[in-house]
Each structure stands twice: as structure tokens, then as C-alpha cells.
Design an enzyme around this catalytic site. Structure first.
Site, mmCIF file in Angstrom:
data_model
loop_
_atom_site.group_PDB
_atom_site.id
_atom_site.type_symbol
_atom_site.label_atom_id
_atom_site.label_comp_id
_atom_site.label_asym_id
_atom_site.label_seq_id
_atom_site.Cartn_x
_atom_site.Cartn_y
_atom_site.Cartn_z
ATOM 1 N N LYS A 1 -3.078 -8.307 -2.272
ATOM 2 C CA LYS A 1 -4.416 -7.906 -1.807
ATOM 3 C C LYS A 1 -4.900 -6.692 -2.607
ATOM 4 C CE LYS A 1 -6.029 -4.995 1.323
ATOM 5 N NZ LYS A 1 -7.302 -4.545 0.712
ATOM 6 N N THR B 1 -0.599 8.278 1.118
ATOM 7 C CA THR B 1 0.604 8.588 1.892
ATOM 8 C C THR B 1 0.400 8.242 3.367
ATOM 9 O OG1 THR B 1 1.367 10.241 0.335
ATOM 10 C CG2 THR B 1 2.112 10.506 2.601
ATOM 11 N N GLU C 1 4.473 3.472 -3.375
ATOM 12 C CA GLU C 1 3.959 4.361 -4.430
ATOM 13 C C GLU C 1 2.775 5.091 -3.822
ATOM 14 O OE1 GLU C 1 5.406 4.736 -7.242
ATOM 15 O OE2 GLU C 1 6.545 2.915 -7.625
ATOM 16 N N CYS D 1 -3.178 8.975 -9.121
ATOM 17 C CA CYS D 1 -2.177 9.496 -8.185
ATOM 18 C C CYS D 1 -1.384 10.631 -8.810
ATOM 19 C CB CYS D 1 -1.241 8.375 -7.774
ATOM 20 S SG CYS D 1 -0.577 7.503 -9.198
ATOM 21 N N GLU E 1 -4.106 16.295 -1.392
ATOM 22 C CA GLU E 1 -4.579 15.428 -2.473
ATOM 23 C C GLU E 1 -6.086 15.210 -2.331
ATOM 24 O OE1 GLU E 1 -3.576 11.200 -2.440
ATOM 25 O OE2 GLU E 1 -3.080 11.352 -4.564
HETATM 26 P P1 NAP Z 1 -5.384 3.497 0.680
HETATM 27 O O1 NAP Z 1 -6.555 3.807 1.484
HETATM 28 O O2 NAP Z 1 -4.049 3.837 1.214
HETATM 29 O O3 NAP Z 1 -5.458 1.952 0.327
HETATM 30 C C1 NAP Z 1 -4.547 1.296 -0.499
HETATM 31 C C2 NAP Z 1 -4.552 -0.184 -0.182
HETATM 32 O O4 NAP Z 1 -4.070 -0.378 1.151
HETATM 33 C C3 NAP Z 1 -5.926 -0.815 -0.214
HETATM 34 O O5 NAP Z 1 -5.810 -2.144 -0.659
HETATM 35 C C4 NAP Z 1 -6.325 -0.752 1.254
HETATM 36 O O6 NAP Z 1 -7.337 -1.687 1.581
HETATM 37 C C5 NAP Z 1 -5.023 -1.083 1.924
HETATM 38 N N1 NAP Z 1 -4.896 -0.624 3.316
HETATM 39 C C6 NAP Z 1 -5.645 0.300 3.981
HETATM 40 N N2 NAP Z 1 -5.185 0.449 5.241
HETATM 41 C C7 NAP Z 1 -4.130 -0.385 5.373
HETATM 42 C C8 NAP Z 1 -3.224 -0.672 6.428
HETATM 43 N N3 NAP Z 1 -3.303 -0.064 7.614
HETATM 44 N N4 NAP Z 1 -2.244 -1.588 6.230
HETATM 45 C C9 NAP Z 1 -2.118 -2.198 5.024
HETATM 46 N N5 NAP Z 1 -2.957 -1.970 3.991
HETATM 47 C C10 NAP Z 1 -3.929 -1.067 4.151
HETATM 48 O O7 NAP Z 1 -5.454 4.201 -0.751
HETATM 49 P P2 NAP Z 1 -6.686 4.185 -1.732
HETATM 50 O O8 NAP Z 1 -7.700 5.129 -1.199
HETATM 51 O O9 NAP Z 1 -7.081 2.795 -2.046
HETATM 52 O O10 NAP Z 1 -6.004 4.778 -3.049
HETATM 53 C C11 NAP Z 1 -5.831 6.125 -3.252
HETATM 54 C C12 NAP Z 1 -4.396 6.540 -2.929
HETATM 55 O O11 NAP Z 1 -3.461 5.761 -3.674
HETATM 56 C C13 NAP Z 1 -4.135 7.960 -3.334
HETATM 57 O O12 NAP Z 1 -3.450 8.609 -2.307
HETATM 58 C C14 NAP Z 1 -3.255 7.817 -4.572
HETATM 59 O O13 NAP Z 1 -2.448 8.928 -4.823
HETATM 60 C C15 NAP Z 1 -2.489 6.594 -4.262
HETATM 61 N N6 NAP Z 1 -1.947 5.976 -5.479
HETATM 62 C C16 NAP Z 1 -0.613 6.082 -5.740
HETATM 63 C C17 NAP Z 1 -0.076 5.546 -6.900
HETATM 64 C C18 NAP Z 1 1.386 5.657 -7.201
HETATM 65 O O14 NAP Z 1 1.839 4.950 -8.093
HETATM 66 N N7 NAP Z 1 2.136 6.498 -6.518
HETATM 67 C C19 NAP Z 1 -0.911 4.865 -7.789
HETATM 68 C C20 NAP Z 1 -2.273 4.782 -7.493
HETATM 69 C C21 NAP Z 1 -2.773 5.329 -6.324
HETATM 70 P P3 NAP Z 1 -8.884 -1.245 1.449
HETATM 71 O O15 NAP Z 1 -9.143 -0.792 0.070
HETATM 72 O O16 NAP Z 1 -9.612 -2.460 1.696
HETATM 73 O O17 NAP Z 1 -9.072 -0.174 2.463
#
Ligand code: NAP
Ligand code: MG
Length: 489
Positions: A194, A248, A268, A302, A399
Site C-alpha cells: 500500500k 514513529t 523504518e 527520514c 521530527e
Molecule cells: P505515516 O503517516 O506513518 O504513514 C506511512 C504509511 O502508513 C502511509 O502509507 C500511511 O497511509 C500508512 N498508515 C497511516 N496510519 C496507519 C495505520 N494506523 N496502520 C497502518 N498504516 C497506516 O508517515 P508519512 O507521513 O507517510 O511519512 C513520513 C514519516 O516516514 C516520517 O516520520 C519519516 O521519518 C518516515 N520515514 C522513514 C524512513 C526510514 O527508512 N526510516 C523512510 C521514509 C520515511 P496514508 O498515507 O494513507 O495515511
């Protein structure tokens, strides 16, 4: 013959003619279904949502929203493909499919980069030179491992895990899909992926490539929708492993959900990286590295170097150089090849970044921003620098995931190690110095999964990537990335 060359006068403001990437070659549909069992199907939910271009707020296409019945169908198709053929296929045959996908990504790289930029807001230079080539490189790299698993893990009898549920964020959409799909396929798993709600398009284009590559139906299923769709995957009994990249907070909630189940996981998560500049560093290179580390991709990284530590003796000089360089950054149309700073990915993300900028000001930090024209439509944030920051400030602890840099100073190596490690995160760090011994000292003492020395934000499929502490567990990339999709005995 000797001649005197007059240096060009540079007032910090080159006027560059627009150099827009063409969009003529795109083939985009108005509406996308779910990619299940090798076909694009209408969602049983009958629901669709718009995906928009964050640089001008126009709708690019309508995307299907997967609800419970759709998720069930996708998982079932992955399960049937796993039990039926994919896990039993000779490894070298699986490799051929993965190579084919890699080559097709390369062939379609121009189209994929433009779509990535339209849908996500990042500059075309970045999607063209980083996202898409790295996505192809990941497929090539893991295709190479597919028939060598026994050599990679001698005496461990490597076996696939089963059906993987993969959930990815919006900052590197196709690249994150490649990081997840390539190792899963190479190790004989099938999967349901997804993408993030705001950037589904390149994953759907990848589904078209997978279809064209004749990958057997059901091996890769790509379903779209919001967080609730992801949550249904997390709680699905027939999924054997969750591979998650995202915040996180969501990572923690997923770990709570799967606790006590048999599911494996890789997480991640977020980061708050320290980028450390010593007085003996090559300062102009370090300025470039700092700019690249935080303003590149609008800080939607990230591992962004969002905390800058400057040794006190060079503080004034370094800040002056940094501000000068910031003033030459070009913010604007992400499709323009001259653009350095594109659009913020979504309205929500912009709101969250602006909230932190307000907090930074209220906490007493001093703000400096790129003085530039902000387009009237779309979501934009000028690169922002905060000085006079202390360890306790929210902008130094949390962050932000935007182009906002918090600067602190240090005197000694031990002091900067303590300050850099004083965070719940541990994803990445950067060190700038002329001394190899200092680099090795810091790499062994910084609690970060990746430490770059005299460079920043360099990725390679052969190199494992992942975090410590609240930045997650498990590694993607390299041999470690294979292990995450295998049961070893
Ligand atoms: P996010 O809000 O956590 O969303 C990530 C993914 O999870 C999206 O596909 C989101 O769907 C989905 N999601 C949201 N709530 C969920 C739930 N309760 N259960 C299962 N899936 C769920 O993060 P983001 O805002 O997209 O991305 C930014 C974050 O990603 C930052 O914190 C960044 O540091 C982290 N990141 C980490 C890495 C790494 O390698 N460590 C790499 C890239 C990004 P929707 O988009 O439809 O809400
Ligand atoms: Mg979008």
C-alpha cells in the site's frame, strides 16, 4: 597565449530561463483501480479519492480506496500465488522476472520521474537523478541475489516468510516500493503493498510494468487507500510479515497491533539526524552537504540532517557561508530543471511544518529564511534556518519533516557526541572533518544506523539502511535486507 580572464560578477541572483520538463510523453488514466491478481479491478468499496499535484493543487487522477473486502481479496490472491507457484519456482526463474522489472523501470524512467514530481512535488532533478535510478538499482541488485540465497546464508536453509504486507510513505514513493518489493520477490515471498494516500501514482505505474513483465498473477498486489487500509493489512491473519516505513507514532501502533501474533516485522521510522561540522572540515563542501541534507526534497527525508552542530571556532564563518548559499536556492515549479526546492507534499504536512516554525520563534530561536517569491497556488515552505537553539527546544527534539534546520554549537568531540545522541531517534548522522581518526571515533559512538562522512544522503542498494531506538528495527538494502524476508533455521 596568455589572456586575463575577468571573473563573472555574481550578486547571488542568477536569472535562469525556465527549463520545464515536458509532460507530453505521460500516459496517465483519469481513474485507477486496485491491482489485484494481475489485473486492475474496481474497488468493492466503490470509493475513489483524488490524488493532487501539490505544486498547483490540481487533481491528477482518481484513486481507488481499498476497504476490508478489497484487502481480503488482495491477501487471498497473494496467498494463492505463494502456495501455488511462486515459492516453489526455481530461484533463477524468479530472478529473470526481477531483472525484467528493473530494465523496464529504466526504459520508462523519464515518464516515471515526471509522474513522481507531479504527484509528490519534488524537483524533477531529484526524481530523475535519485528516485528512479535507485528504484531500478534495487531491482537489479536483488535480482542478482535471487539464485544465490544458499551462498548468502550457508547452512541456514533460507525459506521465504510467506505473504508480506508492505506499507510505505510519500517521500520517496517509487524508491520505497522498490526497497520493499525487490527483496521480497528475490526471496520467494508474495506481497500486498500500500503506497501513501498522497503519492500512489508511481506504485500504480509499477503495477502496469509488473503486468507487462508477465509476473505471474497474485505475486504482487498493489492496493491504495488511507491509513485505515494499512491498518486492515496489519491486522490481517493471513499476512506473515509487515514491512512498514513511516512515522514513529504509526510504527508504534503497528507493533502494538501485531504483538502476540506470529507476524515478523521491519520498521523504518522517523529520525532527527545530527550533521556535525568540525573546524578542520572542508567548509564549502560541508555547506553543500548541509544544504543537501536538509533542504533537498524539502526536508521530506527520514534521515534529513535536521540538527546542525557547528564547532564554536568556525560558527560565524560557517553560518555566513550557509546563509549565502541558502539565498541562491531556487524555489518554484518542480518540473523546472533549475528548481532546487519543490512543493511540500500535502496541505497537512505544510500545516505541521508551519506549526513548528511558529514554535521555534516562540521558543526564542532566531529565524532566517530564503527570501523568495512563493507561488500563489500549492503548498510551499521557504528553506528555514534557526540559530540560538538549545537542546530542550522542540525544533531540536522533534521530527519536523520539512526544510527546517536547527543549529547548535559545540566545543569538544565528547560534547557533540553526547548532544547528538541525546534524542529518542537513531537513524542517521553526518560528520565533516579532515581527520579520518575523528570519523572512525564518531562512527563508533554515534547511535545511528547510517553515518555519512564528508558527504550526506548517499544511498546504495548494497548498503543496509535502518535505525536504532525509536527509528525502528530491521534493515533494508544489502544482505540484511534479504534476511528480513527469510526464515533461517
Ligand atoms: P505515516 O503517516 O506513518 O504513514 C506511512 C504509511 O502508513 C502511509 O502509507 C500511511 O497511509 C500508512 N498508515 C497511516 N496510519 C496507519 C495505520 N494506523 N496502520 C497502518 N498504516 C497506516 O508517515 P508519512 O507521513 O507517510 O511519512 C513520513 C514519516 O516516514 C516520517 O516520520 C519519516 O521519518 C518516515 N520515514 C522513514 C524512513 C526510514 O527508512 N526510516 C523512510 C521514509 C520515511 P496514508 O498515507 O494513507 O495515511
Ligand atoms: Mg499527490
Amino acid at each position: 597565449m596568455s589572456s586575463t580572464i575577468q571573473p563573472l560578477e555574481f550578486n547571488g541572483n542568477w536569472e535562469l530561463s525556465p527549463s520545464l520538463e515536458s509532460t507530453d510523453h505521460l500516459s496517465l488514466k483519469n481513474q485507477y483501480g486496485l491491482f489485484i491478481n494481475g489485473n486492475f479491478v474496481k474497488p468493492l468499496s466503490k470509493k475513489f479519492f483524488p490524488t493532487i499535484n501539490p505544486s498547483n493543487e490540481s487533481t491528477i487522477a482518481m484513486i481507488a480506496e481499498a476497504e476490508e473486502k478489497d484487502v481480503n481479496l488482495a491477501v487471498k490472491s497473494a496467498r494463492v500465488a505463494y502456495d501455488g507457484h511462486w515459492s516453489k519456482m526455481p530461484n533463477k526463474e524468479r530472478a529473470k522476472y526481477i531483472y525484467r522489472i528493473a530494465r523496464m523501470i529504466q526504459e520508462k524512467s523519464k515518464e516515471l520521474s515526471v509522474i513522481e514530481t507531479l504527484d509528490g512535488g519534488k524537483p524533477i532533478r531529484e526524481s530523475r537523478d535519485i528516485d528512479i535510478p535507485l528504484a531500478a538499482a534495487h531491482f537489479f541488485y536483488y535480482a542478482g541475489w535471487a539464485d544465490k540465497l544458499k551462498y548468502a546464508f550457508p547452512i541456514a536453509n533460507p525459506k521465504p516468510v510467506g505473504v508480506a504486507g508492505q506499507i510505505i510513505p510519500w517521500n520517496f514513493p517509487l524508491m520505497m516500493a522498490a526497497w520493499k518489493i525487490a527483496p521480497a520477490l528475490a526471496t520467494g515471498n508474495t506481497l500486498v503493498l500500500k503506497p501513501a494516500e498522497s503519492t500512489s501514482l508511481t506504485a500504480l505505474k509499477l503495477a502496469e510494468i509488473i503486468q507487462e513483465a508477465d509476473l505471474p498473477p497474485g505475486v504482487v498486489n498493489i492496493i491504495t487507500g488511507p491509513g485505515t487500509t494499512g491498518n486492515l493489512m496489519v491486522n490481517h491473519r493471513k499476512i506473515d510479515k509487515i514491512a512498514f516505513t513511516g512515522s514513529t507514532a504509526v510504527g508504534k501502533s503497528i507493533m502494538k497491533n501485531i504483538a502476540g501474533s506470529n507476524k515478523k516485522s521491519t520498521m523504518e521510522l522517523g529520525g532527527k539526524a545530527a550533521n556535525i561540522v568540525f573546524e578542520d572540515a572542508p567548509l564549502d563542501q560541508a555547506v553543500e552537504g548541509v544544504i543537501n541534507g536538509i533542504y533537498f526534497n524539502q526536508g521530506h527525508v527520514c534521515c534529513a540532517g535536521s540538527r546542525l552542530f557547528i564547532q564554536e571556532s568556525i560558527y560565524d564563518l560557517f553560518i555566513r557561508k550557509l546563509k549565502d548559499r541558502m539565498q541562491s536556492l531556487i524555489l518554484g515549479n518542480p518540473l523546472d530543471k533549475n528548481t532546487d526546492i519543490g512543493a511540500i507534499n500535502s496541505h497537512n504536512q505544510l500545516r505541521s511544518i508551519n506549526k513548528y516554525i511558529d514554535i521555534g520563534k516562540k521558543e526564542g530561536a532566531e529565524i532566517f529564511q530564503l527570501n523568495c517569491e512563493i507561488p500563489s497556488k500549492g503548498y510551499w515552505c521557504a528553506p528555514t534556518l534557526f540559530t540560538n537553539v538549545s537542546q530542550s527546544h522542540a525544533i531540536a527534539r522533534e521530527e519536523i519533516f520539512g526544510p527546517v534546520l536547527a543549529v547548535q554549537t559545540f566545543r569538544t568531540t565528547n560534547e557533540v557526541i553526547n548532544k547528538a545522541n541525546n534524542t529518542p531517534y537513531g537513524l542517521s548522522a553526518g560528520v565533516w572533518t579532515d581527520k579520518g581518526s575523528k570519523v572512525f571515533n564518531l562512527t563508533s559512538k554515534l547511535n545511528a544506523g547510517v553515518v555519512w562522512a564528508n558527504t550526506y544522503n548517499k544511498f546504495d542498494p548494497t548498503s543496509p539502511f535502518g535505525g536504532y531506538k525509536e527509528s525502528g528495527h530491521g534493515r533494508e538494502g544489502g544482505l540484511h535486507g534479504l534476511e528480513a524476508y527469510l526464515n533461517l533455521s
